[in-house]
Design an enzyme around this catalytic site. Structure first.
Site, PDB file in Angstrom:
ATOM      1  N   LYS A  80       0.815  -1.228   0.000  1.00  0.00           N
ATOM      2  CA  LYS A  80       0.000   0.000   0.000  1.00  0.00           C
ATOM      3  C   LYS A  80       0.841   1.268   0.000  1.00  0.00           C
ATOM      4  CE  LYS A  80      -3.213  -2.887  -0.006  1.00  0.00           C
ATOM      5  NZ  LYS A  80      -3.859  -3.256  -1.259  1.00  0.00           N
ATOM      6  N   LYS A 138      -3.279  11.037   8.192  1.00  0.00           N
ATOM      7  CA  LYS A 138      -4.324  11.840   8.828  1.00  0.00           C
ATOM      8  C   LYS A 138      -5.628  11.040   8.704  1.00  0.00           C
ATOM      9  CE  LYS A 138      -6.233  15.749  10.317  1.00  0.00           C
ATOM     10  NZ  LYS A 138      -5.752  16.488  11.493  1.00  0.00           N
ATOM     11  N   GLU A 159      -6.484   2.940  -2.216  1.00  0.00           N
ATOM     12  CA  GLU A 159      -5.777   1.789  -2.762  1.00  0.00           C
ATOM     13  C   GLU A 159      -6.283   1.442  -4.165  1.00  0.00           C
ATOM     14  OE1 GLU A 159      -7.566  -1.909  -0.391  1.00  0.00           O
ATOM     15  OE2 GLU A 159      -6.883  -0.356   0.965  1.00  0.00           O
ATOM     16  N   ARG A 212      -8.200  -6.133  -9.709  1.00  0.00           N
ATOM     17  CA  ARG A 212      -9.014  -7.325 -10.020  1.00  0.00           C
ATOM     18  C   ARG A 212     -10.448  -6.881 -10.284  1.00  0.00           C
ATOM     19  NH1 ARG A 212     -12.113  -7.338  -5.463  1.00  0.00           N
ATOM     20  NH2 ARG A 212     -11.102  -6.449  -3.630  1.00  0.00           N
ATOM     21  N   VAL A 243     -16.881  -7.327  -6.836  1.00  0.00           N
ATOM     22  CA  VAL A 243     -18.273  -7.785  -6.710  1.00  0.00           C
ATOM     23  C   VAL A 243     -19.229  -6.786  -7.382  1.00  0.00           C
ATOM     24  CG1 VAL A 243     -20.149  -8.232  -5.054  1.00  0.00           C
ATOM     25  CG2 VAL A 243     -17.829  -9.076  -4.578  1.00  0.00           C
ATOM     26  N   ARG A 251     -26.659  -6.314  -1.922  1.00  0.00           N
ATOM     27  CA  ARG A 251     -26.047  -7.615  -1.643  1.00  0.00           C
ATOM     28  C   ARG A 251     -26.958  -8.391  -0.695  1.00  0.00           C
ATOM     29  NH1 ARG A 251     -19.495  -7.246  -1.248  1.00  0.00           N
ATOM     30  NH2 ARG A 251     -19.219  -5.430  -2.610  1.00  0.00           N
TER      31      ARG A 251
HETATM   32  C1  MV4 Z   1      -9.023   5.609   5.983  1.00  0.00           C
HETATM   33  C2  MV4 Z   1     -10.111   6.105   6.733  1.00  0.00           C
HETATM   34  C3  MV4 Z   1      -9.994   7.382   7.235  1.00  0.00           C
HETATM   35  N1  MV4 Z   1      -8.866   8.097   7.039  1.00  0.00           N
HETATM   36  N2  MV4 Z   1      -7.919   6.363   5.816  1.00  0.00           N
HETATM   37  C4  MV4 Z   1     -10.781   1.250   5.168  1.00  0.00           C
HETATM   38  C5  MV4 Z   1     -10.773   0.487   3.874  1.00  0.00           C
HETATM   39  C6  MV4 Z   1      -9.522   0.926   3.238  1.00  0.00           C
HETATM   40  N3  MV4 Z   1      -9.539   0.766   1.822  1.00  0.00           N
HETATM   41  C7  MV4 Z   1      -9.396   2.353   3.643  1.00  0.00           C
HETATM   42  N4  MV4 Z   1     -10.121   2.459   4.875  1.00  0.00           N
HETATM   43  C8  MV4 Z   1     -10.146   3.623   5.537  1.00  0.00           C
HETATM   44  N5  MV4 Z   1      -9.057   4.402   5.422  1.00  0.00           N
HETATM   45  C9  MV4 Z   1      -7.852   7.573   6.343  1.00  0.00           C
HETATM   46  N6  MV4 Z   1      -6.745   8.292   6.173  1.00  0.00           N
HETATM   47  C10 MV4 Z   1     -11.221   5.306   6.885  1.00  0.00           C
HETATM   48  C11 MV4 Z   1     -11.236   4.043   6.312  1.00  0.00           C
HETATM   49  C12 MV4 Z   1     -12.422   3.268   6.545  1.00  0.00           C
HETATM   50  C13 MV4 Z   1     -13.299   2.959   5.533  1.00  0.00           C
HETATM   51  C14 MV4 Z   1     -13.095   3.377   4.228  1.00  0.00           C
HETATM   52  C15 MV4 Z   1     -14.000   3.058   3.220  1.00  0.00           C
HETATM   53  C16 MV4 Z   1     -15.128   2.310   3.530  1.00  0.00           C
HETATM   54  C17 MV4 Z   1     -15.343   1.890   4.813  1.00  0.00           C
HETATM   55  C18 MV4 Z   1     -14.447   2.210   5.816  1.00  0.00           C
HETATM   56  C19 MV4 Z   1     -14.702   1.768   7.112  1.00  0.00           C
HETATM   57  C20 MV4 Z   1     -13.829   2.073   8.100  1.00  0.00           C
HETATM   58  C21 MV4 Z   1     -12.682   2.813   7.817  1.00  0.00           C
END
Ligand code: MV4
Length: 446
Positions: free
Chosen positions: A116, A201, A287, A291, A294, A337
């Protein structure tokens, strides 16, 4: 064109891939665990091979068994579907080393996106906006505290080999950071075999918006627009829609250009989802999921593009059958879903389906492998059906969704269908006013 594809997956996605193969007149090989021998796609495939016991590690994650099945049947490609081995760089590498096409990006790109920190650096270097953070692996607690002080609390600790929300820790002040730093490292080590963590942050109330991208071997990279995936719980998406009500056409185009440019620069080939958090009118890269996902189906509904067919054509070395200027977004689509889970506790709820009726009509699509008498096994994820609704605009799409969910009958097991019936009538959903925490808060009120 590829001649014979082994489908290394199960359930609704195995059928989705099989349908694409049939349309392209490509032979199919189903592989399955013991309990899955009567799955619909196993019966529909030209050939099938039992690859192991019920546990996923013995079957759908069993690389040597899957490779042997490909060798025995003479398959010239493997489609990993979603989950299981779909993002596994070692698997992709071994498949290619056997002279078999892995239907996905190169193992190098899988490795890059699996790390990542590297993925973030790479996207940032091409002008994709990212969240302020440590920019590299944290060497010590002291360094973490120093960086957190500089960017300001709250911060979030993430595992470099993590992703999908696993192994993340929020620190609201230096006390939290002190108590979570070593915990985050040891959990990262235990879960991913890699204790490298970094810091960002923490965005407190963002939306999750992701872009679907598709790239061929000739440098043609096209954005199919975004999906709004904020309605989730425990990092499990429950309802996805496209387009997002939160962004403008200008933002869609700007972000589409940024992500396609970045993927073109790195020579990416295949389908990818570029995931962002969207907060206060700004996008922050999270990210790249290298791939099929769903929720690809909502994008298919509003663009009219068969993403799986295109993915197979690309892997066969063909050119994309469209250009960016050909992409037109028509109407609105929502995916629900339907999981075999308790609608309140979300505990998995395996069992036998005693009665089944699927809704129909214009704009109603069901992607599912279940039938009356089917027993949902306890070994795999609990998705039993995807109800995908398409209409000319969002309000009509919600009304059509309410009707489709009312028509749906799945007796014998508990499902998330009842929750969806309530969601489509909720004012916040109707008004498009929600963030990634909305569903968890809503569940506490019912
Ligand atoms: C974060 C965030 C808040 N701030 N990054 C969780 C999934 C991953 N792809 C990224 N995630 C998060 N990263 C920062 N800097 C909050 C989440 C996050 C979240 C993001 C998308 C959908 C659901 C989530 C549930 C909890 C936390």
């Amino acid at each position: 064109m590829l001649q014979k594809i082994l489908i290394a997956n199960r359930g609704d996605i195995a059928i989705r891939v099989l349908r694409a193969c049939k349309e392209l007149e490509i032979k199919t090989v189903a592989v399955h665990s013991v309990v899955d021998e009567n799955l619909m796609h196993v019966k529909l495939a030209d050939e099938s091979v039992c690859i192991g016991d019920n546990k996923a590690t013995s079957s759908y994650l069993n690389m040597s068994a899957i490779l042997s099945a490909a060798e025995i049947t003479g398959a010239d490609a493997i489609h990993p579907g979603v989950g299981f081995l779909s993002e596994n760089a070692s698997f992709a590498k071994i498949v290619e080393a056997h002279g078999i096409t892995f239907i996905g990006p190169s193992s190098e790109h899988l490795t890059m996106m699996g790390d990542k920190i590297t993925a973030k650096h790479t996207m940032e270097s091409f002008g994709v906006p990212t969240v302020n953070g440590s920019a590299k692996v944290l060497e010590s607690l002291a360094q973490a505290l120093e960086i957190a002080e500089k960017i300001g609390y709250p911060v979030i600790l993430k595992a470099s080999s993590g992703g999908g929300g696993k192994g993340m820790k929020v620190a609201w002040n230096d006390e939290y950071l002190k108590s979570n730093f070593n915990l985050a490292k040891s959990e990262a080590k235990a879960n991913f075999g890699d204790d490298r963590v970094y810091l960002e942050k923490y965005l407190t109330n963002p939306r999750h918006i992701e872009f679907q991208v598709i790239a061929d071997k000739f440098g043609n990279v096209v954005s199919l627009g975004e999906r709004e995936c904020s309605i989730q719980r425990n990092n499990q998406k429950l309802m996805e829609e496209a387009p997002s009500t939160a962004i403008t056409q200008e933002e869609r185009e700007t972000m589409g250009k940024l992500v396609t440019n970045a993927l073109r620069q790195i020579g990416y080939v295949g389908v990818a989802t570029v995931e962002f958090l969207y907060d206060n009118g700004k996008f922050y890269f999270m990210e790249v999921n290298p791939r099929l996902q769903v929720e690809h189906s909502v994008t298919e509904e509003i663009t009219g593009i068969d993403i799986v067919k295109e993915q197979i054509r690309i892997a066969s070395g063909e050119k994309l059958s469209f250009r960016q200027e050909d992409i037109k977004i028509t109407g609105h689509a929502i995916e629900f879903r339907i999981n075999a889970e308790d609608p309140k506790t979300f505990m998995p709820c395996p069992g036998t389906i005693e009665e089944l009726y699927f809704p129909g009509g214009n704009g109603v699509r069901i992607d599912s492998h279940i039938h009356r008498g089917y027993t949902v096994p306890p070994y795999y994820d609990s998705l039993v059906a995807k109800v995908i609704i398409h209409s000319s605009e969002r309000h009509l799409c919600l009304m059509k969704s309410a009707q489709a969910l009312d028509e749906l009958v799945i007796d014998g097991i508990n499902t998330t269908a009842d929750l969806h019936k309530n969601l489509v009538k909720h004012k916040d959903i109707i008004n498009g006013q929600f963030d990634i925490h909305w569903l968890e808060k809503y569940i506490k009120t019912v």
